[in-house]
Write a protein that holds these residues in place. Structure first.
Motif, PDB file in Angstrom:
ATOM      1  N   GLU A   1       3.375  21.298  -0.794  1.00 34.85           N
ATOM      2  CA  GLU A   1       2.637  20.477  -2.046  1.00 34.85           C
ATOM      3  C   GLU A   1       1.590  19.247  -1.047  1.00 34.85           C
ATOM      4  OE1 GLU A   1       3.676  17.567  -5.758  1.00 34.85           O
ATOM      5  OE2 GLU A   1       4.836  19.454  -5.167  1.00 34.85           O
ATOM      6  N   ILE A   2       0.650  19.226  -1.795  1.00 34.69           N
ATOM      7  CA  ILE A   2      -0.300  18.009  -1.054  1.00 34.69           C
ATOM      8  C   ILE A   2      -0.689  17.019  -2.666  1.00 34.69           C
ATOM      9  CG2 ILE A   2      -1.021  19.160   0.728  1.00 34.69           C
ATOM     10  CD1 ILE A   2      -3.829  19.403  -0.943  1.00 34.69           C
ATOM     11  N   ALA A   3      -1.142  15.948  -2.242  1.00 34.92           N
ATOM     12  CA  ALA A   3      -1.704  15.099  -3.219  1.00 34.92           C
ATOM     13  C   ALA A   3      -3.192  14.511  -2.678  1.00 34.92           C
ATOM     14  CB  ALA A   3      -1.062  13.884  -3.497  1.00 34.92           C
ATOM     15  N   VAL A   4      -3.711  14.447  -3.918  1.00 38.02           N
ATOM     16  CA  VAL A   4      -5.272  13.866  -3.543  1.00 38.02           C
ATOM     17  C   VAL A   4      -5.435  12.535  -4.389  1.00 38.02           C
ATOM     18  CG1 VAL A   4      -6.274  16.165  -2.892  1.00 38.02           C
ATOM     19  CG2 VAL A   4      -6.252  15.432  -5.148  1.00 38.02           C
ATOM     20  N   PHE A   5      -6.301  11.776  -3.994  1.00 34.10           N
ATOM     21  CA  PHE A   5      -6.341  10.396  -4.456  1.00 34.10           C
ATOM     22  C   PHE A   5      -7.676   9.820  -4.761  1.00 34.10           C
ATOM     23  CE2 PHE A   5      -3.195   6.788  -4.351  1.00 34.10           C
ATOM     24  CZ  PHE A   5      -4.068   5.615  -4.800  1.00 34.10           C
ATOM     25  N   GLY A   6      -7.844   9.790  -6.177  1.00 31.05           N
ATOM     26  CA  GLY A   6      -9.081   9.170  -6.894  1.00 31.05           C
ATOM     27  C   GLY A   6      -8.839   7.950  -7.332  1.00 31.05           C
ATOM     28  N   ALA A   7      -9.908   7.511  -7.905  1.00 30.30           N
ATOM     29  CA  ALA A   7      -9.837   5.995  -8.335  1.00 30.30           C
ATOM     30  C   ALA A   7     -10.729   6.160  -9.775  1.00 30.30           C
ATOM     31  CB  ALA A   7     -10.622   4.980  -7.619  1.00 30.30           C
ATOM     32  N   ALA A   8     -10.322   5.180 -10.840  1.00 27.47           N
ATOM     33  CA  ALA A   8     -11.173   5.042 -11.827  1.00 27.47           C
ATOM     34  C   ALA A   8     -12.095   3.871 -11.847  1.00 27.47           C
ATOM     35  CB  ALA A   8     -10.126   4.735 -13.261  1.00 27.47           C
ATOM     36  N   SER A   9     -12.059   3.310 -10.597  1.00 32.96           N
ATOM     37  CA  SER A   9     -13.076   2.020 -10.463  1.00 32.96           C
ATOM     38  C   SER A   9     -13.884   2.368  -9.451  1.00 32.96           C
ATOM     39  CB  SER A   9     -12.298   0.783 -10.192  1.00 32.96           C
ATOM     40  OG  SER A   9     -12.867   0.061  -9.424  1.00 32.96           O
ATOM     41  N   GLU A  10     -15.155   2.230  -9.600  1.00 30.89           N
ATOM     42  CA  GLU A  10     -16.277   2.417  -8.584  1.00 30.89           C
ATOM     43  C   GLU A  10     -16.288   1.518  -7.406  1.00 30.89           C
ATOM     44  OE1 GLU A  10     -18.370   4.902  -8.084  1.00 30.89           O
ATOM     45  OE2 GLU A  10     -18.505   5.773 -10.144  1.00 30.89           O
ATOM     46  N   SER A  11     -16.073   0.356  -7.703  1.00 30.46           N
ATOM     47  CA  SER A  11     -15.733  -0.553  -6.691  1.00 30.46           C
ATOM     48  C   SER A  11     -14.458  -0.343  -5.746  1.00 30.46           C
ATOM     49  CB  SER A  11     -15.510  -2.085  -7.174  1.00 30.46           C
ATOM     50  OG  SER A  11     -16.865  -2.506  -8.074  1.00 30.46           O
ATOM     51  N   PHE A  12     -13.421  -0.052  -6.388  1.00 34.33           N
ATOM     52  CA  PHE A  12     -12.146   0.250  -5.800  1.00 34.33           C
ATOM     53  C   PHE A  12     -12.456   1.589  -4.855  1.00 34.33           C
ATOM     54  CE2 PHE A  12      -8.254   1.603  -4.899  1.00 34.33           C
ATOM     55  CZ  PHE A  12      -7.331   0.775  -4.518  1.00 34.33           C
ATOM     56  N   SER A  13     -13.061   2.364  -5.482  1.00 31.50           N
ATOM     57  CA  SER A  13     -13.403   3.636  -4.459  1.00 31.50           C
ATOM     58  C   SER A  13     -14.202   3.462  -3.544  1.00 31.50           C
ATOM     59  CB  SER A  13     -14.182   4.844  -5.472  1.00 31.50           C
ATOM     60  OG  SER A  13     -14.383   5.821  -4.731  1.00 31.50           O
ATOM     61  N   GLN A  14     -15.119   2.654  -3.461  1.00 32.37           N
ATOM     62  CA  GLN A  14     -16.201   2.295  -2.220  1.00 32.37           C
ATOM     63  C   GLN A  14     -15.469   1.686  -1.241  1.00 32.37           C
ATOM     64  OE1 GLN A  14     -19.215   3.456  -1.815  1.00 32.37           O
ATOM     65  NE2 GLN A  14     -19.963   3.941  -3.687  1.00 32.37           N
ATOM     66  N   ARG A  15     -14.677   0.446  -1.839  1.00 32.18           N
ATOM     67  CA  ARG A  15     -13.917  -0.183  -0.675  1.00 32.18           C
ATOM     68  C   ARG A  15     -12.829   0.487   0.048  1.00 32.18           C
ATOM     69  NH1 ARG A  15     -14.391  -6.686  -2.064  1.00 32.18           N
ATOM     70  NH2 ARG A  15     -16.165  -6.518  -3.386  1.00 32.18           N
ATOM     71  N   ASN A  16     -12.204   1.431  -0.769  1.00 31.39           N
ATOM     72  CA  ASN A  16     -11.020   2.170  -0.486  1.00 31.39           C
ATOM     73  C   ASN A  16     -11.342   3.294   0.457  1.00 31.39           C
ATOM     74  OD1 ASN A  16      -8.254   2.467  -0.059  1.00 31.39           O
ATOM     75  ND2 ASN A  16      -8.161   3.899  -2.128  1.00 31.39           N
ATOM     76  N   ILE A  17     -12.321   4.005   0.135  1.00 35.43           N
ATOM     77  CA  ILE A  17     -12.585   5.311   0.911  1.00 35.43           C
ATOM     78  C   ILE A  17     -14.074   5.746   0.911  1.00 35.43           C
ATOM     79  CG2 ILE A  17     -10.470   6.613  -0.001  1.00 35.43           C
ATOM     80  CD1 ILE A  17     -12.065   7.914  -2.184  1.00 35.43           C
ATOM     81  N   ASN A  18     -14.801   4.566   0.605  1.00 36.13           N
ATOM     82  CA  ASN A  18     -16.150   4.253   1.166  1.00 36.13           C
ATOM     83  C   ASN A  18     -16.978   5.489   0.462  1.00 36.13           C
ATOM     84  OD1 ASN A  18     -18.405   3.050   2.537  1.00 36.13           O
ATOM     85  ND2 ASN A  18     -18.014   4.625   4.285  1.00 36.13           N
ATOM     86  N   CYS A  19     -17.033   5.611  -0.705  1.00 35.34           N
ATOM     87  CA  CYS A  19     -17.606   6.737  -1.586  1.00 35.34           C
ATOM     88  C   CYS A  19     -17.674   6.338  -3.010  1.00 35.34           C
ATOM     89  CB  CYS A  19     -17.400   8.010  -1.270  1.00 35.34           C
ATOM     90  SG  CYS A  19     -15.786   8.719  -1.658  1.00 35.34           S
ATOM     91  N   SER A  20     -18.487   6.949  -3.858  1.00 38.78           N
ATOM     92  CA  SER A  20     -18.215   6.678  -5.177  1.00 38.78           C
ATOM     93  C   SER A  20     -17.225   7.677  -5.892  1.00 38.78           C
ATOM     94  CB  SER A  20     -19.518   7.237  -5.694  1.00 38.78           C
ATOM     95  OG  SER A  20     -19.954   8.649  -5.505  1.00 38.78           O
ATOM     96  N   ILE A  21     -16.859   7.447  -6.974  1.00 43.61           N
ATOM     97  CA  ILE A  21     -15.815   8.423  -7.676  1.00 43.61           C
ATOM     98  C   ILE A  21     -16.201   9.834  -7.610  1.00 43.61           C
ATOM     99  CG2 ILE A  21     -14.776   8.947  -9.815  1.00 43.61           C
ATOM    100  CD1 ILE A  21     -15.084   5.987 -10.376  1.00 43.61           C
ATOM    101  N   ALA A  22     -17.624  10.027  -7.977  1.00 49.05           N
ATOM    102  CA  ALA A  22     -18.098  11.408  -7.827  1.00 49.05           C
ATOM    103  C   ALA A  22     -18.078  12.058  -6.713  1.00 49.05           C
ATOM    104  CB  ALA A  22     -19.500  11.602  -8.518  1.00 49.05           C
ATOM    105  N   GLU A  23     -18.357  11.396  -5.463  1.00 49.59           N
ATOM    106  CA  GLU A  23     -18.332  11.783  -4.334  1.00 49.59           C
ATOM    107  C   GLU A  23     -17.038  12.255  -3.597  1.00 49.59           C
ATOM    108  OE1 GLU A  23     -22.305   9.533  -2.434  1.00 49.59           O
ATOM    109  OE2 GLU A  23     -20.283   8.447  -2.473  1.00 49.59           O
TER     110      GLU A  23
END
Length: 298
Positions: A94-116
Motif C-alpha cells: 500500500e502507498i499513499a499520495v499527498f495533495g493539498a487544498a491550498s495553492e500556497s501550501f502546495s507550491q511551498r511544500n512540493i513546488n507545484c500547483s494543486i492541479a499539477e
C-alpha cells in the motif's frame, strides 16, 4: 458495535521532522510494537528525497527488517514515479499520495500547483494499482493554511474527489496546522461527503489548539469510521510556527473506548510504547491519556 479503524502515522508523519537522526533499530521496534498492539495499519515510512526528508532515508532497510504481522498493513508515502519504483522493489502492498487544498501550501511544500500535483500522481496511482498495490490519498490544510488562512471546503471536496478518481480507496482529510474547531470540522466532512462517500473518508487532525479529540468526536457524528493518529502525539508541521504534533493515538483510543466503540487496539500497549519512544527521542510525551494511564499503572 461500530468499529473504528485507527491508522497509526507515528513512524512516518510523526518522525519525519525529528531534528536528530532516529536509529533504524528504534524505528523497526516502534513499528513492530505498534502492530503488536493491534493497530491494523502502521504507516512505516516514505520513499522521498533524502535531501529533503533525511529521516526517511532508511525506509527500504526498515521494510526489509520488519517482521510483518498478518492482517496489518504497512503503507508508505510515495510522491512520484521514482519513489514508487523504490516502494515496489521493497515489496510494499500500500502507498499513499499527498495533495493539498491550498495553492500556497502546495507550491511551498512540493513546488507545484494543486492541479499539477494531481497530474503527477495519476501515472503513479495507475502503475501502483496495476501492480496490485492499494493507494490511499491525503489532503492537507483542509481547515486552514499557514499562508492563506481559511480554506474553502468546496476546494477540499474537489481535491478529495480527484484523488478518488485517481484510484485512491480512501482519502484522509488533514488539519495540518491544527486550527479546526468541532463545528467547522463537522461541517467540512459533511461538505466533502457530498462529493466522496463518507465511508471512504478518514480524519487526520493535529492538536495545535487542543481541539483534535473534540474535532474527532464531532466528525464521528457524520459517519466517518477511520481516524489517523500518532503514538505519543509525535509530529508537527514545519510550515506552521508553533504547530504541535498529530493527535495522540492514546487520546483517541481513550475517547473511542469511552464511547463504547470497538478498535481492536490495546491501550496499555500503545501507552507503554508512547512512553518508550518519547524517552528514546528525549522529548515530552504528547499524550495526556498516555501520561494518566501510565501513572495509574505505577
Amino acid at each position: 458495535m461500530t468499529r473504528i479503524r485507527i491508522v497509526e502515522v507515528g513512524p512516518r508523519d510523526g518522525l519525519q521532522n525529528e531534528p536528530r537522526t532516529v536509529p533504524l533499530d528504534t524505528k523497526v521496534e516502534l513499528v513492530e510494537r505498534l502492530a503488536g498492539a493491534g493497530l491494523p495499519a502502521v504507516e512505516a515510512g516514505a520513499f522521498v528525497s533524502p535531501k529533503w526528508v533525511p529521516q526517511m532515508a532508511d525506509t527500504a532497510a526498515l521494510l526489509a527488517r520488519l517482521r510483518r504481522r498478518p492482517g496489518v498493513s504497512y503503507p508508505v508515502l510515495v510522491p512520484n514515479a521514482k519513489g514508487l519504483e523504490a516502494a515496489l522493489a521493497a515489496g510494499v502492498e500500500e502507498i499513499a499520495v499527498f495533495g493539498a487544498a491550498s495553492e500556497s501550501f502546495s507550491q511551498r511544500n512540493i513546488n507545484c500547483s494543486i492541479a499539477e500535483s494531481l497530474e503527477r500522481f495519476r501515472p503513479v496511482a495507475a502503475q501502483a494499482l496495476a501492480a496490485g498495490v492499494r493507494v490511499r490519498g491525503y489532503v492537507s490544510c483542509v481547515l486552514g493554511c499557514p499562508y492563506e488562512g481559511e480554506v474553502d471546503p468546496g476546494r477540499v471536496a474537489e481535491v478529495a474527489a480527484r484523488l478518488i478518481d485517481l484510484g485512491c480507496y480512501e482519502v484522509s482529510l488533514g488539519d495540518t496546522i491544527g486550527v479546526g474547531t468541532p463545528a467547522r470540522a463537522r461541517a467540512l466532512v459533511r461538505r466533502v461527503a457530498g462529493a466522496v462517500p463518507v465511508e471512504r473518508l478518514a480524519l487526520h487532525f493535529h492538536d495545535t489548539w487542543g481541539q483534535a479529540v473534540a474535532n474527532i468526536l464531532a466528525c464521528l457524528e457524520t459517519g466517518v469510521t477511520v481516524v489517523d493518529s500518532a503514538v505519543a502525539g509525535l509530529g508537527g508541521c514545519p510550515y506552521a510556527r508553533g504547530a504541535s504534533g498529530n493527535v495522540a493515538t492514546e487520546d483517541v483510543l481513550y475517547l473511542l473506548h469511552g464511547l463504547g466503540l470497538e478498535t481492536g487496539v490495546d491501550l496499555d500497549s500503545v501507552a507503554r510504547t508512547g512512553e518508550w519512544i518519547s524517552a528514546a527521542l528525549t522529548r515530552p510525551n504528547g499524550s495526556k491519556a498516555g501520561h494518566a494511564w501510565m501513572a495509574r499503572q505505577a
